[in-house]
Design an enzyme around this catalytic site. Structure first.
Site, short mmCIF file in Angstrom:
data_model
loop_
_atom_site.label_atom_id
_atom_site.label_comp_id
_atom_site.label_asym_id
_atom_site.label_seq_id
_atom_site.Cartn_x
_atom_site.Cartn_y
_atom_site.Cartn_z
N ASP A 233 -1.53 2.13 1.70
CA ASP A 233 -0.40 1.21 1.49
C ASP A 233 -0.58 0.38 0.23
O ASP A 233 0.39 0.01 -0.44
CB ASP A 233 -0.26 0.24 2.67
CG ASP A 233 -0.01 0.92 4.00
OD1 ASP A 233 0.10 2.15 4.04
OD2 ASP A 233 0.06 0.19 5.01
N ASP B 88 5.31 -0.33 -1.53
CA ASP B 88 4.05 0.05 -0.90
C ASP B 88 3.69 1.43 -1.43
O ASP B 88 4.55 2.32 -1.54
CB ASP B 88 4.20 0.14 0.62
CG ASP B 88 4.08 -1.21 1.31
OD1 ASP B 88 4.17 -2.25 0.63
OD2 ASP B 88 3.93 -1.21 2.55
N HIS C 276 7.29 3.90 4.57
CA HIS C 276 6.23 4.85 4.30
C HIS C 276 6.72 6.28 4.58
O HIS C 276 7.18 6.60 5.68
CB HIS C 276 4.95 4.54 5.06
CG HIS C 276 4.43 3.16 4.75
ND1 HIS C 276 3.46 2.54 5.48
CD2 HIS C 276 4.77 2.28 3.75
CE1 HIS C 276 3.22 1.33 4.98
NE2 HIS C 276 4.00 1.15 3.91
N ASP D 286 4.99 9.20 4.56
CA ASP D 286 4.06 10.24 4.97
C ASP D 286 4.09 10.57 6.46
O ASP D 286 3.21 11.29 6.96
CB ASP D 286 2.63 9.91 4.53
CG ASP D 286 2.19 8.49 4.85
OD1 ASP D 286 2.94 7.77 5.55
OD2 ASP D 286 1.11 8.09 4.40
N CYS E 186 -2.81 7.47 6.08
CA CYS E 186 -2.69 6.02 5.86
C CYS E 186 -4.06 5.36 5.72
O CYS E 186 -4.23 4.44 4.92
CB CYS E 186 -1.97 5.37 7.04
SG CYS E 186 -0.25 5.81 7.21
#
Length: 366
Positions: free
Chosen positions: A122, A200, A249, A251, A351
């Site tokens: 992040d 991020d 995010h 992913d 992450c």
């Protein structure tokens, strides 16, 4: 690639920081820590991203440590992950352990605590030989990069480039305090405005010269413009349209695994981006995670959040039997690891790590 071959290749010099994609042979990572994790103050950016059934927990426990038993369980998962990574030839580095329960303040606001240093993906965007500190939109994460500074300084002294994106003010002008829950993914309004650039690093996925991103409740157009101008003409930032009512995010929605292999969340990316029409597509199967498992900050689609060690080896949660089988059918070699208790804190293998060095060079795949 066999381990003996990998060791032989290591003899050839590489920059200490070198990462252009998600799949070249992984040599070194930073892996996060959950020690000292704190429940952040309630704010519109949490309202827009966290599971509704966790809202009361965050409102009632703001500024307090997360439950000790959950932290200890997540630490055991991390230690197993370290053991597997090192066994596969990967050097593992860790950030400093800090007390994130300490309050802090800036000119226009204050925060009763931070969050954690569990998710380096992040905070740090590694592109080529450069480490970029993200201008994050959560006030509670304002000082999170500090946990990584000793490592970054070490890499810098060994030749890496180090950039901190413009430190955001995070004043009230950045936030959309009129935010309301969307009825569907076609009517999402973001919890942040275009007041200043924020992003991020986990809203980006690297494919050589092409870097794919999503807009989200933490990543705005201003942030994308800053990053594109900073990187220059060498890289092309390309938006992925994600069908997500609470985007934050990329992913767990969109994950290139190797040249010609793409993992997608069919619910969130129902239409294959045109550039990938010639690639083999794998749609993530329905997650196996039990419905009663605590997830403070994410959905069960965290099963997609895998880490590639090379073009074939992939680290995957041991309990996700359906995706393990799917990976095998897709021509990959899954390496199972217990990580369910770490998932509780909002991330998984991708992450929890940030690639520092992969053995490869900048290429164009499109």
């Amino acid at each position: 690639m066999k381990k003996a071959e990998a060791v032989q290749e290591k003899k050839v010099g590489l920059p200490v920081v070198n990462s252009f994609n998600e799949w070249d042979l992984l040599e070194e990572v930073i892996l996060g820590v959950v020690d000292g994790a704190a429940v952040p103050p309630w704010h519109v950016v949490l309202h827009a991203t966290l599971p509704e059934k966790q809202w009361d927990f965050f409102k009632k426990n703001s500024g307090k440590p997360f439950p000790l038993e959950k932290i200890e369980a997540a630490k055991k998962d991390l230690e197993e992950f370290v053991h597997i990574l090192e066994g596969e030839g990967v050097t593992v580095r860790r950030p400093e352990v800090l007390d994130h329960c300490r309050p802090f303040a800036a000119q226009d606001w204050s925060s009763s605590c931070g969050l954690y240093a569990a998710m380096p993906r992040d905070v740090l965007l590694v592109i080529g030989d450069e480490i970029i500190e993200s201008p994050m939109a959560w006030r509670s994460r304002y000082y999170e990069p500090i946990a990584y500074r000793s490592l970054i300084k070490e890499y810098f002294k060994k030749g890496a480039r180090w950039t901190a994106a413009p430190k955001p003010q995070l004043s009230d002008e950045l936030y959309n305090y009129d935010y309301i829950e969307p009825l569907d993914a076609q009517h999402v309004e973001y919890a942040i405005t275009e007041f200043e650039p924020t992003f991020d690093a986990a809203d980006f996925i690297k494919c050589g010269k092409d870097i794919f991103y999503q807009l989200s409740h933490v990543t705005n157009e201003f942030g994308i413009q800053w990053l594109q101008r900073h990187l220059g003409d060498t890289y092309r930032l390309r938006r992925v349209e994600v069908n997500d009512t609470h985007p934050m995010h990329i992913d767990a929605s969109f994950m290139p695994l190797a040249p010609g292999k793409l993992l997608l969340n069919k619910e969130r990316v129902p239409k294959v981006p045109g550039m990938f029409k010639s690639w083999d597509i794998m749609y993530a199967p329905t997650p196996c995670m039990p419905a009663n498992h605590t997830l403070y900050m994410t959905s069960t689609w965290i099963n997609m959040n895998v880490l590639m060690l090379d073009h074939e080896r992939v680290i995957v949660e041991k309990g996700e039997e359906t995706i393990i089988k799917a990976f095998k059918d897709f021509g990959l070699k899954p390496i199972p690891c217990h990580f369910r208790n770490f998932n509780t804190f909002g991330g998984s293998f991708h992450c929890a790590t940030v690639d520092i060095r992969r053995r490869g060079a900048l290429e164009s795949y499109f």
